[in-house]
Scaffold this motif. Structure first.
Motif, PDB file in Angstrom:
ATOM      1  N   ALA A  64       0.937  -1.337  -0.433  1.00 34.06           N
ATOM      2  CA  ALA A  64      -0.147   0.136   0.219  1.00 34.06           C
ATOM      3  C   ALA A  64       0.537   1.268  -0.496  1.00 34.06           C
ATOM      4  CB  ALA A  64      -1.078  -0.211   1.068  1.00 34.06           C
ATOM      5  N   ARG A  69      -1.187   3.031   4.674  1.00 30.26           N
ATOM      6  CA  ARG A  69      -0.854   1.455   5.593  1.00 30.26           C
ATOM      7  C   ARG A  69      -1.861   2.002   7.064  1.00 30.26           C
ATOM      8  NH1 ARG A  69       5.010   1.332   4.370  1.00 30.26           N
ATOM      9  NH2 ARG A  69       5.178   1.134   1.749  1.00 30.26           N
ATOM     10  N   CYS A  72      -5.334   0.558   5.853  1.00 27.55           N
ATOM     11  CA  CYS A  72      -6.668  -0.377   4.682  1.00 27.55           C
ATOM     12  C   CYS A  72      -6.690  -1.759   5.326  1.00 27.55           C
ATOM     13  CB  CYS A  72      -4.845  -0.427   4.292  1.00 27.55           C
ATOM     14  SG  CYS A  72      -3.743   0.585   3.083  1.00 27.55           S
ATOM     15  N   PHE A  93      -8.272   1.778   0.660  1.00 28.00           N
ATOM     16  CA  PHE A  93      -7.531   0.914   0.035  1.00 28.00           C
ATOM     17  C   PHE A  93      -7.756  -0.850   1.007  1.00 28.00           C
ATOM     18  CE2 PHE A  93      -4.683   4.530  -0.894  1.00 28.00           C
ATOM     19  CZ  PHE A  93      -4.974   4.066  -2.392  1.00 28.00           C
ATOM     20  N   VAL A  95      -6.131  -4.162   0.778  1.00 28.23           N
ATOM     21  CA  VAL A  95      -4.538  -5.360   0.624  1.00 28.23           C
ATOM     22  C   VAL A  95      -4.684  -7.136   1.184  1.00 28.23           C
ATOM     23  CG1 VAL A  95      -2.579  -5.573   1.865  1.00 28.23           C
ATOM     24  CG2 VAL A  95      -3.221  -3.134   1.524  1.00 28.23           C
ATOM     25  N   CYS A 109      -1.928  -4.021  -3.381  1.00 25.07           N
ATOM     26  CA  CYS A 109      -3.069  -3.476  -2.996  1.00 25.07           C
ATOM     27  C   CYS A 109      -4.348  -2.804  -3.330  1.00 25.07           C
ATOM     28  CB  CYS A 109      -2.613  -2.352  -1.752  1.00 25.07           C
ATOM     29  SG  CYS A 109      -3.680  -1.179  -1.677  1.00 25.07           S
TER      30      CYS A 109
END
Length: 224
Positions: A64, A69, A72, A93, A95, A109
């Motif tokens: 990501a 991050r 996510c 997002f 992942v 991602c």
């Protein structure tokens, strides 16, 4: 008197020479600053096998964008072989962690609008469908309006490599690198101006043109 003056001049010359010699010797040794700068480059990275659920989560997040991050959602197979939600998220997002049963490393991602498309692919794969069958089934379902491909321009970030170890301090996987995909369903070389194959290293190009899975491929230069 002349002897005294001569003696003083000679003594001064000796002092000057000795001082110059010391300066030349000192410049051959690195300063404290130079030494401290060289030390990190010589430090050994301690790599660890990716063999725990915590390691799977940490390495998956490397796919990501760094600034995203923390928010996510992370899904994928755990070490027990179960497909689970490893962590809930609060941004756009999703992942997909590396499958620990497969050789090498691959985490991805993607934008949340692609989830129906991705989930359908996982479902068909679990049914034993071949890659070509999955491609054709999703193509027909998207054309019929029964499956959403995702918003045009949705991205997929892939972090992959042959290594199966990582640095616990940074979560970087040994030898892994990035590739990016931008989905533009049914786009062509003519509609985008992109070639259907890279004209040079790291050059963007369009793959699967004219199909539901048409996408721009971007492969950045690999880090040394």
């Amino acid at each position: 008197m002349k002897h005294l003056i001569a003696t003083l001049i000679f003594t001064g010359i000796l002092i000057s020479c000795n001082s110059s010699e010391k300066k030349e010797v000192q410049t051959e040794e690195p300063t404290a600053t130079e030494t401290s700068q060289e030390t990190p480059a010589e430090a050994t990275i301690n790599l660890t096998p990716i063999n725990t659920d915590e390691a799977l989560l940490a390495t998956a997040l490397m796919a990501a964008p760094e600034e995203s991050r923390d928010g996510c959602k992370v899904i994928g197979f755990n070490m027990a072989g179960e497909f689970v939600t490893m962590r809930e998220g609060n941004n756009e997002f999703i992942v997909l962690a590396d499958d620990p049963k497969k050789v090498g490393f691959s985490a991805a991602c993607y934008h949340e609008s692609l989830e129906p498309f991705m989930a359908r692919g996982r479902e068909l794969k679990a049914e034993g469908k071949t890659p070509q069958e999955i491609f054709e089934i999703r193509e027909n379902e998207i054309k019929a309006g029964n499956l959403k491909m995702g918003d045009p321009g949705s991205t997929l970030h892939i972090y992959f490599g042959a290594g199966e170890q990582y640095d616990p301090e940074t979560s970087k996987v040994d030898g892994a690198h990035y590739r990016y995909v931008v989905y533009l369903p049914f786009a062509t070389s003519e509609s985008t101006g992109l070639p259907e194959s890279p004209v040079s290293p790291n050059h963007p190009w369009i793959m699967d043109p004219g199909t539901h899975r048409a996408h721009i491929m971007i492969s950045p230069k690999r880090e040394e």
